[in-house]
Structures are given as structure tokens and as C-alpha cells.
Design a protein around this motif. Structure first.
Motif, PDB file in Angstrom:
ATOM      1  N   GLU A  75     -28.686 -57.223  33.710  1.00  0.00           N
ATOM      2  CA  GLU A  75     -30.274 -57.049  33.876  1.00  0.00           C
ATOM      3  C   GLU A  75     -30.893 -58.463  34.446  1.00  0.00           C
ATOM      4  O   GLU A  75     -32.121 -58.136  34.865  1.00  0.00           O
ATOM      5  CB  GLU A  75     -30.767 -56.915  32.360  1.00  0.00           C
ATOM      6  CG  GLU A  75     -30.663 -57.818  31.142  1.00  0.00           C
ATOM      7  CD  GLU A  75     -29.365 -57.745  30.528  1.00  0.00           C
ATOM      8  OE1 GLU A  75     -28.764 -58.556  29.769  1.00  0.00           O
ATOM      9  OE2 GLU A  75     -28.728 -56.546  30.733  1.00  0.00           O
ATOM     10  N   ARG A  76     -30.274 -59.642  34.201  1.00  0.00           N
ATOM     11  CA  ARG A  76     -30.837 -60.601  34.889  1.00  0.00           C
ATOM     12  C   ARG A  76     -30.746 -60.476  36.377  1.00  0.00           C
ATOM     13  O   ARG A  76     -31.928 -61.085  37.011  1.00  0.00           O
ATOM     14  CB  ARG A  76     -29.908 -61.909  34.544  1.00  0.00           C
ATOM     15  CG  ARG A  76     -30.035 -62.292  33.104  1.00  0.00           C
ATOM     16  CD  ARG A  76     -29.026 -63.693  32.831  1.00  0.00           C
ATOM     17  NE  ARG A  76     -29.321 -64.057  31.680  1.00  0.00           N
ATOM     18  CZ  ARG A  76     -28.514 -65.134  31.023  1.00  0.00           C
ATOM     19  NH1 ARG A  76     -27.880 -65.880  32.050  1.00  0.00           N
ATOM     20  NH2 ARG A  76     -28.511 -65.432  29.711  1.00  0.00           N
ATOM     21  N   LEU A  77     -29.977 -59.892  36.954  1.00  0.00           N
ATOM     22  CA  LEU A  77     -29.951 -59.679  38.360  1.00  0.00           C
ATOM     23  C   LEU A  77     -31.011 -58.822  38.901  1.00  0.00           C
ATOM     24  O   LEU A  77     -31.598 -58.994  39.913  1.00  0.00           O
ATOM     25  CB  LEU A  77     -28.434 -59.181  39.174  1.00  0.00           C
ATOM     26  CG  LEU A  77     -28.282 -58.848  40.463  1.00  0.00           C
ATOM     27  CD1 LEU A  77     -28.537 -60.277  41.338  1.00  0.00           C
ATOM     28  CD2 LEU A  77     -27.121 -58.095  40.739  1.00  0.00           C
ATOM     29  N   TRP A 105     -37.443 -58.650  29.808  1.00  0.00           N
ATOM     30  CA  TRP A 105     -37.705 -57.997  28.362  1.00  0.00           C
ATOM     31  C   TRP A 105     -37.690 -56.647  28.152  1.00  0.00           C
ATOM     32  O   TRP A 105     -36.872 -56.192  27.308  1.00  0.00           O
ATOM     33  CB  TRP A 105     -38.836 -58.719  27.919  1.00  0.00           C
ATOM     34  CG  TRP A 105     -39.044 -60.086  27.634  1.00  0.00           C
ATOM     35  CD1 TRP A 105     -37.791 -61.148  27.513  1.00  0.00           C
ATOM     36  CD2 TRP A 105     -40.101 -61.056  27.377  1.00  0.00           C
ATOM     37  NE1 TRP A 105     -38.255 -62.259  27.529  1.00  0.00           N
ATOM     38  CE2 TRP A 105     -39.670 -62.391  27.228  1.00  0.00           C
ATOM     39  CE3 TRP A 105     -41.289 -60.692  27.437  1.00  0.00           C
ATOM     40  CZ2 TRP A 105     -40.481 -63.353  26.973  1.00  0.00           C
ATOM     41  CZ3 TRP A 105     -42.041 -61.855  27.186  1.00  0.00           C
ATOM     42  CH2 TRP A 105     -41.817 -63.027  26.937  1.00  0.00           C
ATOM     43  N   ILE A 106     -38.095 -55.876  29.319  1.00  0.00           N
ATOM     44  CA  ILE A 106     -37.899 -54.573  29.278  1.00  0.00           C
ATOM     45  C   ILE A 106     -36.549 -53.973  29.301  1.00  0.00           C
ATOM     46  O   ILE A 106     -36.168 -53.221  28.366  1.00  0.00           O
ATOM     47  CB  ILE A 106     -38.816 -53.931  30.110  1.00  0.00           C
ATOM     48  CG1 ILE A 106     -40.384 -54.049  29.849  1.00  0.00           C
ATOM     49  CG2 ILE A 106     -38.581 -52.072  30.342  1.00  0.00           C
ATOM     50  CD1 ILE A 106     -41.268 -53.743  31.146  1.00  0.00           C
ATOM     51  N   LEU A 107     -35.669 -54.443  30.171  1.00  0.00           N
ATOM     52  CA  LEU A 107     -34.543 -54.244  30.423  1.00  0.00           C
ATOM     53  C   LEU A 107     -33.499 -54.460  29.332  1.00  0.00           C
ATOM     54  O   LEU A 107     -32.634 -53.885  28.853  1.00  0.00           O
ATOM     55  CB  LEU A 107     -33.749 -54.738  31.662  1.00  0.00           C
ATOM     56  CG  LEU A 107     -34.355 -54.173  32.897  1.00  0.00           C
ATOM     57  CD1 LEU A 107     -33.811 -55.207  34.129  1.00  0.00           C
ATOM     58  CD2 LEU A 107     -34.075 -52.653  33.038  1.00  0.00           C
ATOM     59  N   ARG A 108     -33.711 -55.656  28.877  1.00  0.00           N
ATOM     60  CA  ARG A 108     -32.903 -56.290  27.637  1.00  0.00           C
ATOM     61  C   ARG A 108     -33.353 -55.812  26.029  1.00  0.00           C
ATOM     62  O   ARG A 108     -32.412 -55.312  25.480  1.00  0.00           O
ATOM     63  CB  ARG A 108     -33.232 -57.627  27.488  1.00  0.00           C
ATOM     64  CG  ARG A 108     -32.205 -58.280  26.579  1.00  0.00           C
ATOM     65  CD  ARG A 108     -31.924 -59.950  26.605  1.00  0.00           C
ATOM     66  NE  ARG A 108     -30.879 -59.925  27.786  1.00  0.00           N
ATOM     67  CZ  ARG A 108     -30.603 -61.423  28.189  1.00  0.00           C
ATOM     68  NH1 ARG A 108     -31.160 -62.264  27.572  1.00  0.00           N
ATOM     69  NH2 ARG A 108     -30.018 -61.399  29.341  1.00  0.00           N
ATOM     70  N   PHE A 109     -34.590 -55.532  25.972  1.00  0.00           N
ATOM     71  CA  PHE A 109     -35.151 -55.001  24.537  1.00  0.00           C
ATOM     72  C   PHE A 109     -35.568 -53.715  24.627  1.00  0.00           C
ATOM     73  O   PHE A 109     -36.017 -53.211  23.570  1.00  0.00           O
ATOM     74  CB  PHE A 109     -35.984 -56.230  24.010  1.00  0.00           C
ATOM     75  CG  PHE A 109     -35.431 -57.494  23.959  1.00  0.00           C
ATOM     76  CD1 PHE A 109     -34.441 -57.637  23.064  1.00  0.00           C
ATOM     77  CD2 PHE A 109     -36.056 -58.416  24.661  1.00  0.00           C
ATOM     78  CE1 PHE A 109     -33.754 -59.124  23.084  1.00  0.00           C
ATOM     79  CE2 PHE A 109     -35.654 -59.944  24.617  1.00  0.00           C
ATOM     80  CZ  PHE A 109     -34.685 -60.195  23.892  1.00  0.00           C
ATOM     81  N   GLY A 110     -35.875 -52.996  25.878  1.00  0.00           N
ATOM     82  CA  GLY A 110     -36.148 -51.733  25.723  1.00  0.00           C
ATOM     83  C   GLY A 110     -37.866 -51.548  25.127  1.00  0.00           C
ATOM     84  O   GLY A 110     -38.059 -50.517  24.589  1.00  0.00           O
ATOM     85  N   LEU A 111     -38.697 -52.493  25.522  1.00  0.00           N
ATOM     86  CA  LEU A 111     -39.987 -52.466  25.102  1.00  0.00           C
ATOM     87  C   LEU A 111     -40.676 -51.264  25.670  1.00  0.00           C
ATOM     88  O   LEU A 111     -41.364 -50.896  26.016  1.00  0.00           O
ATOM     89  CB  LEU A 111     -40.676 -53.687  25.214  1.00  0.00           C
ATOM     90  CG  LEU A 111     -40.166 -54.999  24.571  1.00  0.00           C
ATOM     91  CD1 LEU A 111     -40.822 -55.920  24.926  1.00  0.00           C
ATOM     92  CD2 LEU A 111     -40.107 -54.871  22.783  1.00  0.00           C
TER      93      LEU A 111
END
Length: 111
Positions: A75-77, A105-111
Motif C-alpha cells: 500500500e505504500r507503493l 490510510w484508506i488502503l491500510r485501514f479501509g476507511l
């Protein structure tokens, strides 16, 4: 970390590298203090030093966040590519940070 080298060897390497690093930096200060005009070829080459250093520091955090190269599921890339696209089109630092962090944040935590 256990090593077979003694403390005198380790400290002598640390001091030698410190003196060498200081000498390199001091030589540039001394050199540019004595030169009245920097040649165009050198000044053109020196323009690329900050972006090259930044890329050398930042790219491993995007490409290999866990220590190994990861493209799938990284997700960082993806956030870095989105932030780079925003920078390319908008040319605004604040917008780049907001969009890049929002994407991460959206990719990591799925907000």
C-alpha cells in the motif's frame, strides 16, 4: 551483537571514518571558498544531488517496506504513486501530502 573485533579496533574504525567524513566536507568548503566562479558544468551536475539523495532515501521505504521488494499488496507503493501523480499535475506540496496520506490510510485501514 557479538563480534570478534576488540573495542580498540571498532573505535579506531569509527574515529577514522569520522575524520574521513569531516575531511571530505571540509575540502568542499575550502574548495568553494577559494574558487570565484563555479564552472557551468559542475553547477549543472550539482543541481541533481538533492533529488538523487532524496530518491536514495525515499524509494526503499516505498519499494521494500519490510526489507524485501514487494510490489503486490504494497500500500505504500500505491500511495506513493498516487502522490507522485498529484504532484505531477497539481504541483502543490500540501495537496501531495494530503492525497498521499489519505490514500495510504484508506488502503491500510479501509476507511
Amino acid at each position: 551483537m557479538v563480534t570478534e573485533y576488540g573495542p580498540v579496533s571498532i573505535w579506531s574504525v569509527v574515529v577514522a571514518l569520522g575524520v574521513l567524513t569531516f575531511s571530505i566536507r571540509a575540502s568542499f568548503i575550502y574548495l568553494f571558498g577559494r574558487i570565484d566562479e563555479v564552472p557551468d558544468r559542475l553547477s549543472n551536475a550539482l543541481r541533481f544531488v538533492p533529488p538523487a539523495v532524496f530518491a536514495a532515501l525515499a524509494v526503499p521505504a516505498f519499494v521494500a517496506p519490510e526489507g524485501a521488494i514487494a510490489v503486490v499488496g504494497n500500500e505504500r507503493l500505491v500511495a506513493g504513486v498516487v502522490a507522485a501523480a498529484v504532484t505531477w499535475y497539481v504541483d502543490d506540496v500540501f495537496a501531495t501530502i494530503v492525497v498521499g496520506m489519505g490514500t495510504l490510510w484508506i488502503l491500510r485501514f479501509g476507511l
